[in-house]
Design a protein around this motif. Sequence first.
Motif: not given
Length: 210
Positions: A151-167
């Motif tokens: 879902l996060l990558l659908e909302v913001n496809p530019n997120l990198k793995p470390d950014e996903v974890g931080a969110i």
Amino acid sequence: DQDNRSQERLRAEMPHMALQFDDMERIIRGAIGAGVTVVFSAGNGERAFPASMPEVIAVGGMTWTETGDLVASTLAGSYESQLYPGRQVPDLCGIVGEGGPYPRKGHIMLPTSRASVLEGENLPLGKTTLGWAITSGTSSAAPQVAGLVALLLEVNPNLKPDEVGAILRNTARGLASQRTGAGLIDGDAACRMALMWEGGCRDTGLSARQ
């Protein structure tokens, strides 16, 4: 259940296992380098590899009590890694039922492979429905987190793995502790933060409770 010795001891005592770990590390780090967010269950009392790899999102479990409190699940485990000194598992949690004798509380009906040994697990005797099990544990919590990652990558496809974890960590709810990491994932808060993410965590006005 192999994160119970240092890498040096592993190589000395179980050299073939150490080589398998090397291969797994290389595959996982290659996937992360290619932009894939990697999620693993932290285990239900086991000291699970590769959840203990620092680059991986290790998923533990929290459960809702009958009084509405959010607490660490008695079924999910936590530990300090021996393979990666200083690494505490889990990072955060999905929903997990309680441990103890069957029938266990808070378990979830899940689809399962027709070839799985879990097929029909905990279903009432005499049921002939195939392809289902009633189960729980961090193996059920990790797909919850993976779904939220999608879902996060659908909302913001530019997120990198470390950014996903931080969110995920910054928006988790409930009490943070060694047993629960940052707490329980919060899909709404995480997606809101992902929408406003611009290469770093800024103040979004969201609290974990919101």
